[in-house]
Design an enzyme around this catalytic site. Structure first.
Site, mmCIF file in Angstrom:
data_model
loop_
_atom_site.group_PDB
_atom_site.id
_atom_site.type_symbol
_atom_site.label_atom_id
_atom_site.label_comp_id
_atom_site.label_asym_id
_atom_site.label_seq_id
_atom_site.Cartn_x
_atom_site.Cartn_y
_atom_site.Cartn_z
ATOM 1 N N LYS A 100 0.865 -1.185 0.000
ATOM 2 C CA LYS A 100 0.000 0.000 0.000
ATOM 3 C C LYS A 100 0.900 1.233 0.000
ATOM 4 O O LYS A 100 1.894 1.267 0.712
ATOM 5 C CB LYS A 100 -0.866 0.006 1.258
ATOM 6 N N CYS A 121 0.189 15.271 -5.708
ATOM 7 C CA CYS A 121 -0.280 14.584 -6.906
ATOM 8 C C CYS A 121 -1.496 13.710 -6.606
ATOM 9 O O CYS A 121 -1.525 12.981 -5.619
ATOM 10 C CB CYS A 121 0.850 13.709 -7.450
ATOM 11 N N CYS A 157 3.143 16.851 -6.863
ATOM 12 C CA CYS A 157 2.805 17.063 -8.272
ATOM 13 C C CYS A 157 4.014 17.609 -9.028
ATOM 14 O O CYS A 157 4.708 18.488 -8.524
ATOM 15 C CB CYS A 157 1.644 18.068 -8.349
ATOM 16 N N CYS A 213 -2.891 12.205 -9.607
ATOM 17 C CA CYS A 213 -3.020 11.432 -10.846
ATOM 18 C C CYS A 213 -2.121 10.190 -10.863
ATOM 19 O O CYS A 213 -2.226 9.373 -11.757
ATOM 20 C CB CYS A 213 -2.702 12.303 -12.064
ATOM 21 N N HIS A 255 0.158 15.500 -14.688
ATOM 22 C CA HIS A 255 -1.288 15.362 -14.910
ATOM 23 C C HIS A 255 -1.711 16.038 -16.221
ATOM 24 O O HIS A 255 -2.667 15.606 -16.851
ATOM 25 C CB HIS A 255 -2.089 15.930 -13.725
HETATM 26 FE FE1 FES Z 1 -0.207 14.199 -10.635
HETATM 27 FE FE2 FES Z 1 0.009 16.811 -10.958
HETATM 28 S S1 FES Z 1 -1.612 15.742 -10.099
HETATM 29 S S2 FES Z 1 1.417 15.286 -11.504
#
Ligand code: FES
Length: 76
Positions: free
Chosen positions: A23, A40, A51, A42, A55
């Site tokens: 996890k 982040c 991030c 994504c 994304h």
């Molecule tokens: Fe994943 Fe920006 S939200 S790189």
């Protein structure tokens, strides 16, 4: 059943971050946030859990609409 589901990469939200871990859990002390931190959501960032702008590429390629969580201090 769980093993079969786990092997189905097509259903993974996380394509490659810390796949060796059971996890992925990250933490950050509130005192270390400073003015703001951008997290982040994504799962494509090379700097995960932060991030790095990945994304944008993901959204362009897939039509998705994901973006980061920005945590900041109120300006006083
Ligand atoms: Fe994943 Fe920006 S939200 S790189």
């Amino acid at each position: 059943f769980l093993c079969a589901k786990k092997k189905s990469k097509g259903n993974w939200v996380n394509p490659e971050v810390k796949k060796e871990d059971a996890k992925v859990v990250d933490s950050c002390d509130i005192e270390d946030i400073g003015e703001k931190k951008v997290f982040c959501r994504c799962w494509r960032s090379a700097l995960f859990p932060y991030c790095d702008g990945a994304h944008n590429k993901h959204n362009l390629e897939t039509g998705d609409n994901v973006g980061p969580l920005i945590i900041g201090r109120k300006k006083s």
